[in-house]
Motif scaffolding. Structure first.
Motif, PDB file in Angstrom:
ATOM      1  N   ASP A 129       0.855  -1.186   0.000  1.00 57.09           N
ATOM      2  CA  ASP A 129       0.000   0.000   0.000  1.00 57.09           C
ATOM      3  C   ASP A 129       0.896   1.243   0.000  1.00 57.09           C
ATOM      4  O   ASP A 129       2.115   1.149   0.203  1.00 57.09           O
ATOM      5  CB  ASP A 129      -0.930  -0.011   1.209  1.00 57.09           C
ATOM      6  CG  ASP A 129      -0.168   0.115   2.510  1.00 57.09           C
ATOM      7  OD1 ASP A 129       0.346  -0.913   2.997  1.00 57.09           O
ATOM      8  OD2 ASP A 129      -0.046   1.248   3.033  1.00 57.09           O
ATOM      9  N   ALA A 130       0.310   2.413  -0.184  1.00 58.29           N
ATOM     10  CA  ALA A 130       1.102   3.641  -0.351  1.00 58.29           C
ATOM     11  C   ALA A 130       1.789   4.071   0.943  1.00 58.29           C
ATOM     12  O   ALA A 130       2.954   4.475   0.939  1.00 58.29           O
ATOM     13  CB  ALA A 130       0.204   4.767  -0.867  1.00 58.29           C
ATOM     14  N   LEU A 131       1.070   4.001   2.054  1.00 54.75           N
ATOM     15  CA  LEU A 131       1.645   4.462   3.322  1.00 54.75           C
ATOM     16  C   LEU A 131       2.820   3.570   3.743  1.00 54.75           C
ATOM     17  O   LEU A 131       3.883   4.067   4.138  1.00 54.75           O
ATOM     18  CB  LEU A 131       0.548   4.451   4.399  1.00 54.75           C
ATOM     19  CG  LEU A 131       0.799   5.253   5.661  1.00 54.75           C
ATOM     20  CD1 LEU A 131       1.067   6.717   5.356  1.00 54.75           C
ATOM     21  CD2 LEU A 131      -0.412   5.128   6.602  1.00 54.75           C
ATOM     22  N   SER A 132       2.642   2.253   3.605  1.00 55.68           N
ATOM     23  CA  SER A 132       3.729   1.328   3.952  1.00 55.68           C
ATOM     24  C   SER A 132       4.893   1.503   2.996  1.00 55.68           C
ATOM     25  O   SER A 132       6.065   1.444   3.405  1.00 55.68           O
ATOM     26  CB  SER A 132       3.231  -0.125   3.904  1.00 55.68           C
ATOM     27  OG  SER A 132       2.199  -0.324   4.839  1.00 55.68           O
ATOM     28  N   ALA A 133       4.592   1.731   1.713  1.00 57.13           N
ATOM     29  CA  ALA A 133       5.655   1.907   0.725  1.00 57.13           C
ATOM     30  C   ALA A 133       6.508   3.129   1.078  1.00 57.13           C
ATOM     31  O   ALA A 133       7.745   3.083   1.001  1.00 57.13           O
ATOM     32  CB  ALA A 133       5.050   2.062  -0.672  1.00 57.13           C
ATOM     33  N   ALA A 134       5.853   4.226   1.485  1.00 59.48           N
ATOM     34  CA  ALA A 134       6.598   5.430   1.852  1.00 59.48           C
ATOM     35  C   ALA A 134       7.492   5.147   3.062  1.00 59.48           C
ATOM     36  O   ALA A 134       8.627   5.630   3.140  1.00 59.48           O
ATOM     37  CB  ALA A 134       5.616   6.563   2.159  1.00 59.48           C
ATOM     38  N   ARG A 135       6.982   4.364   3.992  1.00 61.86           N
ATOM     39  CA  ARG A 135       7.778   4.051   5.188  1.00 61.86           C
ATOM     40  C   ARG A 135       8.938   3.109   4.876  1.00 61.86           C
ATOM     41  O   ARG A 135       9.980   3.152   5.522  1.00 61.86           O
ATOM     42  CB  ARG A 135       6.871   3.432   6.254  1.00 61.86           C
ATOM     43  CG  ARG A 135       5.981   4.482   6.926  1.00 61.86           C
ATOM     44  CD  ARG A 135       4.901   3.858   7.764  1.00 61.86           C
ATOM     45  NE  ARG A 135       4.206   4.890   8.537  1.00 61.86           N
ATOM     46  CZ  ARG A 135       2.969   4.773   9.000  1.00 61.86           C
ATOM     47  NH1 ARG A 135       2.277   3.663   8.769  1.00 61.86           N
ATOM     48  NH2 ARG A 135       2.425   5.744   9.693  1.00 61.86           N
ATOM     49  N   LEU A 136       8.728   2.237   3.888  1.00 63.45           N
ATOM     50  CA  LEU A 136       9.766   1.264   3.540  1.00 63.45           C
ATOM     51  C   LEU A 136      10.706   1.775   2.452  1.00 63.45           C
ATOM     52  O   LEU A 136      11.716   1.132   2.149  1.00 63.45           O
ATOM     53  CB  LEU A 136       9.109  -0.044   3.059  1.00 63.45           C
ATOM     54  CG  LEU A 136       8.327  -0.829   4.117  1.00 63.45           C
ATOM     55  CD1 LEU A 136       7.466  -1.901   3.452  1.00 63.45           C
ATOM     56  CD2 LEU A 136       9.260  -1.470   5.137  1.00 63.45           C
TER      57      LEU A 136
END
Lengths: 470, 427
Positions: A327-334
């Motif tokens: 997902d977008a939020l997890s991708a930004a964090r990773l």
């Protein structure tokens, strides 16, 4: 379809602009929904357009100093914009005060790259246009066909569900609009032996409309015969066996045993063993796994619920784990690119990393060759449930039927119910044959843990592997 | 909006109907470790309208009665309301079922719920429950990996063409958490909770117990051999097994002949163990059909006392409609838990998913943590699966005196069953 979205759009654009005056990021997802279920069984006929879809409403996402925040609502007009902004601000202030001392998980501001899209999936016949009388008449006839197979048939159920939805995603630089229709159907037959009732079923699914009804007729007698056969089934002697999985069972293994473990919000939480196995062999070289919208099935879409465009994600390439879905939020964090897997049960729920259409690629063998290659084993059919274990790659899947194979032939003996257990890489590395043809089924919904139900499809070819059964 | 819907029903010629208005507000919090991941809140108002339609019997008998439900929202204009309701009324012709009387009318003022959860600001209640959730999370070896918490307050208003006008307020807190232990094996366990009061202590106790279990899972062995075991189940798994009796006694199962149980009948059969007593518990004042809800003893000493269920199926069976229950209690249990698990047994503590199939009576699940108790030793075990049948197991059940309470269950903490089939990874 769904002109209410067109009417709301100018106001929603103003809402995003108003929120951007306060927050460094703001977006809104608007959903208009039309769903209906027709069902016939011994309990009667039932038609419902209430509660079967995700519902019509809106969800706003903003990022503030404490991270990500969302507000869901289902009453909107331009006049309400100041009120909505005020409610969001008030709720965040109250919640931040109540959580004083708790640190936020850093949430990078999304890139919000420009994108515009307006697309619709294809269908031949809208079930609503076909009409209630025709749909109920068709499934009633199918049910009666099942009941006529044998007097030991206790009941048969036939059901059709459809959902058409339109989603509009707006942010400062994104304007995405999609309309999607899927239709699912199911025939189940129950037969009884004393207090014990055995059930067999067959699902049907299509990214489309009522054209699916034509497929239902063909399989109904087989479902009834399967239920009757189950009356003579016995408990399986626990042990590890050579097994042939039918495409539905392969799909359950793809989805439950492995798919959940590569949902990358689990990487953020340190809950997925898969994170340590990127670019490692986790399966036989015969195994290549996909997720995404490269196929037409119930979970096909053009963008996800966070405004990320969808595609085809290769998760396992010839046995090597290449990447997860995100997902977008997890991708930004990773620090990785999102894959279009940010999905919500409805506008009322949070977006998580979720699978879409998930499947193993086909191989070169035939089911007959697989059966002929087994001295003592089982053909596994009709999956009933499964549960993920991303942390430890434990398998829990249940199938209704195991057909005995001895000396390369089906003996006609049945065992039921069957629990599949074991360690995921052990099972996937044991895969020794795959059939050519791939079949997906999108009749089910998938939960994240024990809730958050979203429409998915899964499948694959017939697959030979060594599996612990109990 | 309700007056608009009533007017639309009249315009569409719908004489028999029910309106369920639901207004819900939530505060939702999501955590990764002890860090705040996402905050959410919502305000939604929904109107579920069920329309009924009689279809004349061409041979002059009682008419058949069909019904259809639709969901309406306030932003629909009158033309759209008419379109939706006309469509539903038309569809009801084709969902014609044997005739049944609609629920008897009930008029009652709004039933308020008292207590902090119902009265305090949602954000404050959420903050308190979060602190309770993390209170036992004080150790390095085993910790809370992630958590989700939902606090909701809702009002429910039920109106019908028969004269029902009843309403109540409900408030809930629920959620889930994952606990993790990294050594010697890196493992996790999942926990879920739901309370109708602000029960901070119960949540802290639940998390503390889960942290203890996950430590044991980290050192558990994959050594369980396949075979028959005396099995002890505890917590939610007990409720899941007993749900078989709730399902089989439902009016819809009996009407469909999925269940052949008759009132007054011994449904447990010959036993050498405890005779079962179950009571369905009312958790809301009215069912969604507007039926006043009351506690209902459903099984007494293994005999079926009453059918239960929504209006239509109860009417078909000529019993009083009871409404749909979400909770049951079990009155069994007199043996201390320590005594219950003293003799050799497998105490299966947590599963990846434990399910009862009420149709077949089979229950099953993959074991995340169990304790193999034999020769005076208690060995933590992981892996393998349970595959049992309540039709066999019910002959000899023993329940613990200790109790277990959730939003759906109030009963013994544990049950012991004999000779259950286990598939294990060991020799």
């Amino acid at each position: 379809m769904f002109p209410s979205i067109d009417r709301a759009k100018p106001g929603l654009q103003k809402l995003v602009a108003a929120l951007r005056e306060t927050y460094p990021y703001a977006s809104v997802l608007a959903v208009a929904d039309d769903a209906r279920t027709w069902r016939v069984s011994r309990t009667g006929a039932n038609i419902s357009a209430s509660g079967t879809g995700g519902g019509t409403g809106f969800v706003v996402r903003v990022l503030d100093g404490a991270g990500c925040a969302e507000y869901s609502f289902n009453e909107f007009s331009e006049e309400r914009i100041p009120g909505i902004c005020a409610v969001i601000a008030k709720r965040l202030t109250e919640q931040n005060q109540a959580l004083e001392g708790i640190a936020p998980l850093p949430a990078p501001i999304p890139a919000d790259e420009p994108a515009a899209l307006k697309k619709t999936t294809a269908w031949k016949l809208n079930p609503r246009e076909l009409g209630d009388e025709a749909v109920v008449g068709k499934i009633t006839a199918i049910r009666e066909k099942a009941l006529a197979v044998d007097e030991r048939v206790l009941d048969a159920q036939a059901a059709v569900s459809y959902r058409a939805y339109r989603k509009l995603f707006l942010s400062e630089r994104r304007d995405l609009d999609q309309t999607v229709m899927w239709t699912n159907a199911m025939v189940s037959v129950m037969a009884s032996r004393g207090q014990e009732i055995k059930m067999s079923y067959r699902p049907f699914s299509v990214l489309g409309g009522a054209e699916l009804l034509d497929e239902m007729d063909a399989g109904v007698e087989r479902v009834a015969r399967d239920a009757l056969e189950l009356l003579d089934s016995r408990p399986i002697p626990p042990g590890e066996y050579d097994c042939v999985c039918d495409p539905a069972t392969t799909g359950m293994i793809v989805h439950e045993a492995f798919g959940h473990g590569v949902e990358m919000d689990m990487f953020v939480k340190d809950r997925a063993l898969a994170r340590s196995y990127i670019n490692e062999y986790v399966a036989s070289p015969l195994v290549t796994m996909h997720d995404g919208s490269a196929v037409d099935e119930s979970a096909t879409m053009f963008f996800d619920d966070e405004g990320t465009l969808t595609g085809d994600t290769v998760i396992i390439d010839q046995g090597v784990l290449k990447r997860g879905m995100c997902d977008a939020l997890s991708a930004a964090r990773l620090g990785v690119a999102p894959t279009g897997n940010g999905r919500r049960e409805s506008y009322e729920r949070k977006a998580y990393t979720r699978m879409t259409n998930t499947y193993f690629q086909g191989g070169r063998s035939t089911p007959e060759e697989m059966i002929a290659s087994i001295e003592n084993g089982f053909l596994l059919e009709t999956p009933s449930s499964g549960m993920e274990d991303p942390k430890n790659w434990g398998i829990q899947c249940m199938v209704t039927t195991a057909r005995e194979i001895r000396n390369g032939k089906l003996t006609g003996r049945l065992y039921s119910p069957i629990v599949l257990t074991g360690y995921v890489p052990d099972l996937l590395k044991s895969v020794s044959m795959m059939s050519e043809n791939v079949r997906l089924s999108g009749s089910g919904h998938c939960g994240k843990g024990y809730k958050e139900w979203v429409k998915v499809s899964d499948g694959g070819p017939y697959m030979k592997a060594r599996i612990r059964l109990g | 909006m309700i007056e608009r819907i009533k007017s639309a029903l009249e315009r569409c010629g719908v004489a028999m109907w029910r309106i369920n208005e639901t207004v819900e507000e939530t505060a939702e919090l999501f955590f990764v470790k002890r860090q705040l991941d996402t905050r959410r809140s919502k305000d939604v108002r929904k109107y579920d309208v069920t329309v009924f339609r009689d279809v004349e019997d061409p041979e002059g008998g009682k008419p058949a009665r069909g019904f259809t439900s639709v969901r309406l929202i306030a932003s629909m204009d009158d033309a759209r309301l008419d379109e939706e309701l006309k469509g539903a009324y038309y569809a009801a012709r084709f969902a014609a079922n044997p005739y049944f009387d609609l629920p008897d009318p009930v008029q009652a003022p709004m039933a308020q719920k008292t207590g902090e959860l119902a009265e305090a600001p949602l954000a404050r209640s959420a903050g308190r429950m979060v602190k309770a959730l993390f209170a036992p999370d004080t150790h390095q070896d085993a910790f809370v990996n992630s958590a989700e918490l939902f606090v909701s307050r809702s009002s429910h208003h039920i109106l019908s063409s028969e004269g029902t006008d009843a309403a109540y307020v409900d408030a809930r807190v629920n959620g889930e958490f994952v606990v993790q232990c990294r050594e010697p094996e890196d493992v996790e366990l999942h926990g879920a909770f739901e309370y109708d009061q602000l029960d901070e202590q119960a949540l802290s106790d639940k998390v503390a117990e889960a942290l203890s279990f996950v430590r044991d899972r980290a050192r558990a062995q994959k050594a369980l051999a396949s075979g028959k075991y005396d099995l002890v189940l505890s917590g939610n798994a007990v409720a899941e097994v007993l749900s078989y009796y709730v399902s089989r006694s439902s009016a819809s199962s009996v009407y469909a002949r999925y269940s052949t149980w008759k009132q007054g009948e011994d449904v447990q059969g010959e036993t050498t163990g405890e005779r079962l007593s179950l009571t369905l518990r009312a958790t809301v004042p009215y069912s969604m059909e507007g039926i006043p809800m009351a506690d209902l003893p459903v099984l007494e000493n293994g005999r079926l006392n009453a059918y239960h269920g929504p209006n239509r199926f109860c009417r078909y069976l000529n019993v009083k409609p009871t409404g749909f229950y979400e909770k049951f209690s079990c009155g069994n249990g007199s043996v201390p838990f320590e005594t219950l698990k003293k003799a050799p047994c497998l105490w299966a503590v947590t599963f990846s998913d434990f399910q009862m199939d009420a149709m077949s009576g089979h229950f099953s699940g993959e074991i995340r943590l169990a304790y193999l108790i034999e020769d005076g030793k208690t060995i933590p075990i992981t892996g393998g699966s349970v595959n049992g049948s309540i039709l066999e197991a019910q002959k000899d059940l023993t329940f613990s005196a200790e109790r277990y309470l959730t939003a759906q269950y109030d009963g013994p903490y544990a049950v012991r069953m004999k000779g259950i089939s286990i598939a294990g990874p060991g020799e």
